[in-house]
Scaffold this motif. Structure first.
Motif, short mmCIF file in Angstrom:
data_model
loop_
_atom_site.label_atom_id
_atom_site.label_comp_id
_atom_site.label_asym_id
_atom_site.label_seq_id
_atom_site.Cartn_x
_atom_site.Cartn_y
_atom_site.Cartn_z
N THR A 199 33.53 39.74 33.82
CA THR A 199 33.44 38.29 34.02
C THR A 199 34.16 38.00 35.36
OG1 THR A 199 35.33 38.03 32.39
CG2 THR A 199 33.30 37.50 31.78
N THR A 200 35.27 38.55 35.86
CA THR A 200 35.82 37.98 37.03
C THR A 200 35.19 38.70 38.11
OG1 THR A 200 38.03 38.37 35.86
CG2 THR A 200 38.03 38.41 38.29
N TRP A 201 34.72 39.97 38.02
CA TRP A 201 33.71 40.56 39.08
C TRP A 201 32.53 39.93 39.47
CZ3 TRP A 201 29.19 42.79 39.83
CH2 TRP A 201 28.90 43.57 41.03
N VAL A 235 37.62 47.47 36.33
CA VAL A 235 36.85 46.39 36.61
C VAL A 235 36.93 45.31 35.36
CG1 VAL A 235 34.69 47.02 36.37
CG2 VAL A 235 35.02 45.39 37.74
N LYS A 236 36.97 44.10 35.49
CA LYS A 236 36.93 43.03 34.51
C LYS A 236 35.57 42.12 34.81
CE LYS A 236 41.81 42.30 33.41
NZ LYS A 236 42.17 43.55 33.97
N GLU A 274 35.75 46.60 44.40
CA GLU A 274 35.80 47.40 42.98
C GLU A 274 34.39 48.22 42.91
OE1 GLU A 274 38.79 45.72 39.71
OE2 GLU A 274 37.19 43.99 40.59
N LYS A 301 31.98 36.86 39.55
CA LYS A 301 32.42 35.44 40.09
C LYS A 301 32.56 35.68 41.57
CE LYS A 301 34.83 33.41 36.33
NZ LYS A 301 36.12 32.81 35.67
N HIS A 302 32.64 36.95 42.13
CA HIS A 302 32.97 37.08 43.46
C HIS A 302 31.56 37.44 44.06
CE1 HIS A 302 37.06 37.26 43.24
NE2 HIS A 302 37.24 38.09 42.19
#
Length: 308
Positions: free
Chosen positions: A264-266, A261-262, A242, A268-269
């Motif tokens: 908090t999720t992004w 894009v989210k 993303e 983590k990657h």
């Protein structure tokens, strides 16, 4: 909310060149509406048409139920300041109030109140030429509002002001809007516009490119970005999910992310090998949107269009 100013399908041509094309927007009572764009976008031509300094070839401009704005209902702070330099401050303020058919007694009271508010107390008998640039700007601002206009047009109101004076102007502009004055604001200082404007109309090459409330514009155009301080390989950053593009300066990288894009999720990657001395996650600014449009990069086109 009551519409004070309505600009509909404005068009203007100079020497065969279209400088305004289908320009439409409204300004509501008690609203701060920003008109933005790079030099040559058509902002000044639009303002001059509203002021009646020139007339459009196409379209219409109305103020409430008037097809032409009554001069005593409009206040104007021009980009090019124009006070008579050899005239005393109070004399010029009273003279300009008289031109708007405003009662002399009320004008003098308001002038003294505003001179005190803008730290110009005791300057009423000083000539304009004796004032600093910032002081002259304050007097010009007072002149634009002394007659209690219902519509106030401010063209680069913060030019030449120090930070303290900018705050004074911002507070007074907000105060006027709270009292019901419709305000049309044109400025190149995007950070101040972003703080103050309720809605904005952005122009480029005589055409509308953005129109909507500040929240709508931020939602549509201001994708998230992540700024990472630390020395990192740009190829690793570009390969992250993303990520639309990466800009690097010295030991800092700014990652511009896709619209959906989210955060908090992004986050983590992010791989362990990325060096992070500091991380800032926020939306792109109005300044960045402006630069993108003015420079012709068109990197935000994928976000869609705001047509509130």
């Amino acid at each position: 909310m009551e519409t004070m100013l309505s600009v509909k399908n404005l068009g203007k041509t100079f020497k065969g060149k279209k400088v305004l094309e289908n320009i439409s927007f409204d300004v509501q009572k008690g609203e701060i509406m920003a008109v933005l764009g790079p030099n040559g976008a058509g902002k000044s031509t639009t303002i001059r048409n509203i002021m009646g300094i020139m007339y459009p070839d196409e379209g219409s401009i109305s103020f409430r139920n008037y097809q032409e704005i009554p001069r005593n209902m409009i206040g104007y702070l021009p980009e090019e300041r124009g006070l008579y330099k050899n005239v005393k401050v109070m004399d010029i303020l009273l003279y300009l109030a008289e031109l708007k058919d405003y009662p002399l007694k009320d004008a003098k009271e308001r002038a003294l109140t505003y001179l005190k508010k803008f730290n110009l107390e005791g300057k009423e008998n000083v000539s304009i030429e004796e004032l600093s640039k910032g002081m002259g700007q304050k007097v010009q601002f007072i002149a634009s509002i002394i007659h209690e206009p219902e519509l106030l047009i401010l063209d680069e109101p913060f030019s030449g002001l120090d930070p303290v004076s900018q705050e004074l102007f911002k507070d007074e502009i907000r105060n006027l809007a709270d009292q019901g004055t419709a305000i049309l604001l044109s400025s190149h200082q995007m950070n101040l516009v972003e703080e103050m404007a309720d809605r904005l109309f952005m122009m480029h090459q005589g055409q509308k490119v953005i129109y909507g409330t500040m929240d709508e514009v931020k939602t549509e155009y201001a994708n998230f970005k992540c700024t990472i301080k630390g020395k990192n390989d740009i190829t690793i950053l570009e390969s992250l999910p993303e990520v639309q593009r990466v800009e690097q300066r010295e030991n800092s990288s700014t990652l511009y992310l896709t619209k959906d894009v989210k955060p908090t999720t992004w986050l983590k990657h992010l791989p362990d090998q990325i060096m992070i001395q500091e991380l800032i996650f926020d939306r792109i600014t109005l300044h960045e949107i402006f630069i993108d449009i003015a420079s012709g990069k068109k990197l935000i086109e994928e976000a869609g269009a705001v047509n509130a």
